[in-house]
Design a protein around this motif. Structure first.
Motif, PDB file in Angstrom:
ATOM      1  N   ALA A  87      21.604 -14.917  41.912  1.00 47.81           N
ATOM      2  CA  ALA A  87      20.873 -15.626  43.053  1.00 47.81           C
ATOM      3  C   ALA A  87      19.822 -16.957  42.520  1.00 47.81           C
ATOM      4  CB  ALA A  87      19.896 -14.725  43.971  1.00 47.81           C
ATOM      5  N   GLU A  88      19.341 -16.515  41.408  1.00 49.92           N
ATOM      6  CA  GLU A  88      18.239 -17.593  40.741  1.00 49.92           C
ATOM      7  C   GLU A  88      19.014 -18.804  40.338  1.00 49.92           C
ATOM      8  OE1 GLU A  88      14.899 -18.150  40.668  1.00 49.92           O
ATOM      9  OE2 GLU A  88      14.689 -16.439  42.245  1.00 49.92           O
ATOM     10  N   LEU A  89      20.260 -18.610  39.681  1.00 45.43           N
ATOM     11  CA  LEU A  89      21.074 -19.567  38.859  1.00 45.43           C
ATOM     12  C   LEU A  89      22.062 -19.837  39.632  1.00 45.43           C
ATOM     13  CD1 LEU A  89      20.385 -18.066  35.291  1.00 45.43           C
ATOM     14  CD2 LEU A  89      19.230 -19.905  36.391  1.00 45.43           C
ATOM     15  N   ASN A  90      22.431 -19.435  40.963  1.00 43.90           N
ATOM     16  CA  ASN A  90      23.717 -19.640  41.646  1.00 43.90           C
ATOM     17  C   ASN A  90      25.011 -19.430  40.896  1.00 43.90           C
ATOM     18  OD1 ASN A  90      25.048 -20.684  43.590  1.00 43.90           O
ATOM     19  ND2 ASN A  90      25.062 -22.807  43.208  1.00 43.90           N
ATOM     20  N   LEU A  91      25.226 -18.238  40.227  1.00 44.81           N
ATOM     21  CA  LEU A  91      26.317 -17.868  39.460  1.00 44.81           C
ATOM     22  C   LEU A  91      27.453 -17.289  40.081  1.00 44.81           C
ATOM     23  CD1 LEU A  91      24.403 -15.896  36.545  1.00 44.81           C
ATOM     24  CD2 LEU A  91      24.663 -18.431  36.603  1.00 44.81           C
ATOM     25  N   SER A  92      27.619 -17.123  41.364  1.00 48.04           N
ATOM     26  CA  SER A  92      28.427 -16.653  42.117  1.00 48.04           C
ATOM     27  C   SER A  92      29.779 -17.474  41.879  1.00 48.04           C
ATOM     28  CB  SER A  92      28.174 -16.383  43.565  1.00 48.04           C
ATOM     29  OG  SER A  92      29.438 -15.754  44.245  1.00 48.04           O
ATOM     30  N   ILE A  93      30.791 -16.885  41.689  1.00 52.31           N
ATOM     31  CA  ILE A  93      32.248 -17.673  41.210  1.00 52.31           C
ATOM     32  C   ILE A  93      33.036 -17.975  42.834  1.00 52.31           C
ATOM     33  CG2 ILE A  93      32.689 -16.514  39.129  1.00 52.31           C
ATOM     34  CD1 ILE A  93      34.837 -14.836  40.274  1.00 52.31           C
ATOM     35  N   PHE A  94      32.312 -17.357  43.898  1.00 49.26           N
ATOM     36  CA  PHE A  94      32.917 -17.662  45.177  1.00 49.26           C
ATOM     37  C   PHE A  94      32.251 -18.632  45.854  1.00 49.26           C
ATOM     38  CE2 PHE A  94      33.363 -13.089  43.866  1.00 49.26           C
ATOM     39  CZ  PHE A  94      34.561 -13.119  43.806  1.00 49.26           C
ATOM     40  N   PHE A 139      29.631  -5.488  45.071  1.00 45.71           N
ATOM     41  CA  PHE A 139      28.949  -6.231  44.095  1.00 45.71           C
ATOM     42  C   PHE A 139      29.725  -7.771  44.207  1.00 45.71           C
ATOM     43  CE2 PHE A 139      28.936  -7.721  39.587  1.00 45.71           C
ATOM     44  CZ  PHE A 139      27.612  -6.984  39.263  1.00 45.71           C
ATOM     45  N   ALA A 140      30.974  -7.958  44.640  1.00 42.63           N
ATOM     46  CA  ALA A 140      31.373  -9.190  44.738  1.00 42.63           C
ATOM     47  C   ALA A 140      30.788 -10.128  45.854  1.00 42.63           C
ATOM     48  CB  ALA A 140      32.972  -9.419  45.076  1.00 42.63           C
ATOM     49  N   ILE A 141      30.419  -9.466  46.930  1.00 38.86           N
ATOM     50  CA  ILE A 141      29.607 -10.161  48.009  1.00 38.86           C
ATOM     51  C   ILE A 141      28.169 -10.341  47.497  1.00 38.86           C
ATOM     52  CG2 ILE A 141      28.480 -10.018  50.222  1.00 38.86           C
ATOM     53  CD1 ILE A 141      31.079  -8.681  50.958  1.00 38.86           C
ATOM     54  N   GLU A 142      27.399  -9.304  46.820  1.00 35.41           N
ATOM     55  CA  GLU A 142      26.242  -9.509  46.400  1.00 35.41           C
ATOM     56  C   GLU A 142      25.862 -10.342  45.386  1.00 35.41           C
ATOM     57  OE1 GLU A 142      23.997  -8.779  48.966  1.00 35.41           O
ATOM     58  OE2 GLU A 142      25.192  -7.646  50.118  1.00 35.41           O
ATOM     59  N   VAL A 143      26.564 -10.071  44.382  1.00 35.84           N
ATOM     60  CA  VAL A 143      26.423 -10.682  42.893  1.00 35.84           C
ATOM     61  C   VAL A 143      27.615 -12.065  42.716  1.00 35.84           C
ATOM     62  CG1 VAL A 143      26.004 -10.373  40.647  1.00 35.84           C
ATOM     63  CG2 VAL A 143      25.412  -8.767  42.481  1.00 35.84           C
ATOM     64  N   GLY A 144      28.649 -11.536  42.864  1.00 37.31           N
ATOM     65  CA  GLY A 144      29.652 -12.686  42.896  1.00 37.31           C
ATOM     66  C   GLY A 144      30.219 -12.900  41.352  1.00 37.31           C
ATOM     67  N   ILE A 145      30.002 -11.983  40.348  1.00 36.90           N
ATOM     68  CA  ILE A 145      30.298 -12.417  39.125  1.00 36.90           C
ATOM     69  C   ILE A 145      31.332 -11.358  38.447  1.00 36.90           C
ATOM     70  CG2 ILE A 145      29.410 -12.427  36.680  1.00 36.90           C
ATOM     71  CD1 ILE A 145      26.519 -13.018  37.762  1.00 36.90           C
ATOM     72  N   PRO A 146      32.326 -11.594  37.798  1.00 38.03           N
ATOM     73  CA  PRO A 146      33.118 -10.343  37.340  1.00 38.03           C
ATOM     74  C   PRO A 146      32.354  -9.536  36.212  1.00 38.03           C
ATOM     75  CG  PRO A 146      34.303 -12.784  36.968  1.00 38.03           C
ATOM     76  CD  PRO A 146      32.861 -12.966  37.557  1.00 38.03           C
ATOM     77  N   ALA A 147      32.547  -8.193  36.420  1.00 41.59           N
ATOM     78  CA  ALA A 147      31.505  -7.349  35.761  1.00 41.59           C
ATOM     79  C   ALA A 147      32.312  -6.002  35.735  1.00 41.59           C
ATOM     80  CB  ALA A 147      30.247  -7.193  36.734  1.00 41.59           C
ATOM     81  N   LYS A 148      31.827  -5.447  34.656  1.00 47.15           N
ATOM     82  CA  LYS A 148      32.284  -3.837  34.528  1.00 47.15           C
ATOM     83  C   LYS A 148      31.198  -2.931  34.106  1.00 47.15           C
ATOM     84  CE  LYS A 148      35.355  -0.573  34.167  1.00 47.15           C
ATOM     85  NZ  LYS A 148      34.314   0.179  35.073  1.00 47.15           N
ATOM     86  N   SER A 149      31.341  -1.954  34.803  1.00 52.11           N
ATOM     87  CA  SER A 149      30.039  -0.921  34.755  1.00 52.11           C
ATOM     88  C   SER A 149      30.667   0.200  33.846  1.00 52.11           C
ATOM     89  CB  SER A 149      29.424  -0.682  35.856  1.00 52.11           C
ATOM     90  OG  SER A 149      30.263   0.198  36.645  1.00 52.11           O
ATOM     91  N   GLY A 150      29.746   1.099  33.410  1.00 52.09           N
ATOM     92  CA  GLY A 150      30.050   2.360  32.795  1.00 52.09           C
ATOM     93  C   GLY A 150      28.768   3.465  33.011  1.00 52.09           C
TER      94      GLY A 150
END
Length: 305
Positions: free
Chosen positions: A298-305, A247-258
């Motif tokens: 991807a659309e908004l370039n949100l990745s923190i990396f 998820f860090a590679i493909e999305v790059g946003i701090p996230a928590k799932s359930g």
């Protein structure tokens, strides 16, 4: 933004049939596999939403971020990290076996079940009921939703079928991690996982963390910048179970799932995101919500990396 969210829900809706709803908790098995929704709230208070964003679902492991926050506020960082570690596991979120290995003296992080159960014991309160009430009140304050409550059916289902979590709690008691009655602490944990939320509610949690622990529209500090950063770091390293690296590679946003189908994401200094789709992949993450977040990043370039 609205057009983008509408399009992302439409594109990712077919993915919901590539996963399965959680069935190991019987009450979760009745979720509608076709549900998919998202809410985005930015720092200026602009809110955008699409799909089934009003649908209520149980927060499940997303709650671990806020119980961890409250434990840090109540007990302090030094004490908390004597009971739980800082490292990713690479194992299933409900794995128990590393607690029995010679070189492990505590759960490896607060985002796995064993760590979250340990965290519950660090919340202040004369008993389990008081601990949970303080936790629920914190959720209400962060979300601004005074109507938040426990889904009693899911809670009973969790309590009656949570044998592995129960085994963890008694093992933690034997290890000296839990200092209180395991059943009382389990009750807090089962209840926190059974709080009903919508995409809007979890987007507001993400927004608080994005704003470094302050409520964006009032400036009130709920947690310090340090605590908010610790939580977001755990979200990156452990928040998506044993798919956190991907998820860090493909999305790059701090996230928590359930396993209720939600994903809460926090884009530092920009926005909070709540996405929901009860259809899960084999690691317990929502396939549709993951797709929405990947497209949004991807659309908004949100990745923190």
């Amino acid at each position: 933004m609205q057009e983008l969210l509408d399009n992302l829900v439409k594109i990712n809706l077919p993915l919901t049939h590539k996963g399965k709803v959680a069935n190991y908790i019987p009450a979760l098995a009745r979720a509608d596999i076709d549900n998919l929704g998202v809410c985005v709230i930015d720092m200026s208070g602009n809110s955008y939403a699409s799909g089934d964003y009003r649908t209520l679902f149980t927060i499940q492991s997303i709650s671990k971020t806020i119980s961890f926050m409250l434990a840090l506020l109540d007990t302090g960082e030094e004490k908390v990290f004597t009971k739980v570690g800082m490292e990713a596991t690479g194992d299933r979120f409900n794995s128990i076996y590393k607690l029995e290995t010679a070189d492990v003296s505590k759960p490896l992080n607060p985002m796995i079940n064993a760590g979250a159960i340990a965290v519950c014991s660090l919340i202040k309160g004369r008993n389990g009921e008081e601990k949970f009430e303080r936790l629920l009140n914190l959720f209400k304050k962060i979300t601004g939703n005074k109507e938040l409550k426990v889904n009693e059916e899911v809670y009973r289902s969790e309590r009656e079928t949570g044998n592995k979590n129960r085994a963890m709690a008694y093992l933690l008691k034997d290890m000296g991690i839990l200092e209180e009655n395991p059943e009382e602490i389990l009750n807090v944990y089962f209840k926190q996982c059974s709080i009903e939320v919508s995409c809007v509610d979890i987007a507001k949690i993400g927004l608080l963390l994005a704003n470094e622990g302050r409520l964006p529209f009032t400036g009130e500090e709920i947690a310090s910048k340090r605590i908010a950063r610790i939580i977001k770091t755990f979200m990156v390293t452990c928040g998506m179970y044993d798919a956190s690296g991907e998820f860090a590679i493909e999305v790059g946003i701090p996230a928590k799932s359930g396993v209720g189908g939600g994903i809460m994401a926090s884009v530092p200094h920009k926005m909070g995101i709540g996405a929901y789709g009860p259809s899960l992949d084999n690691k317990g993450n929502s396939v549709g919500a993951w797709g929405i977040l990947e497209g949004l990043s991807a659309e908004l370039n949100l990745s923190i990396f």
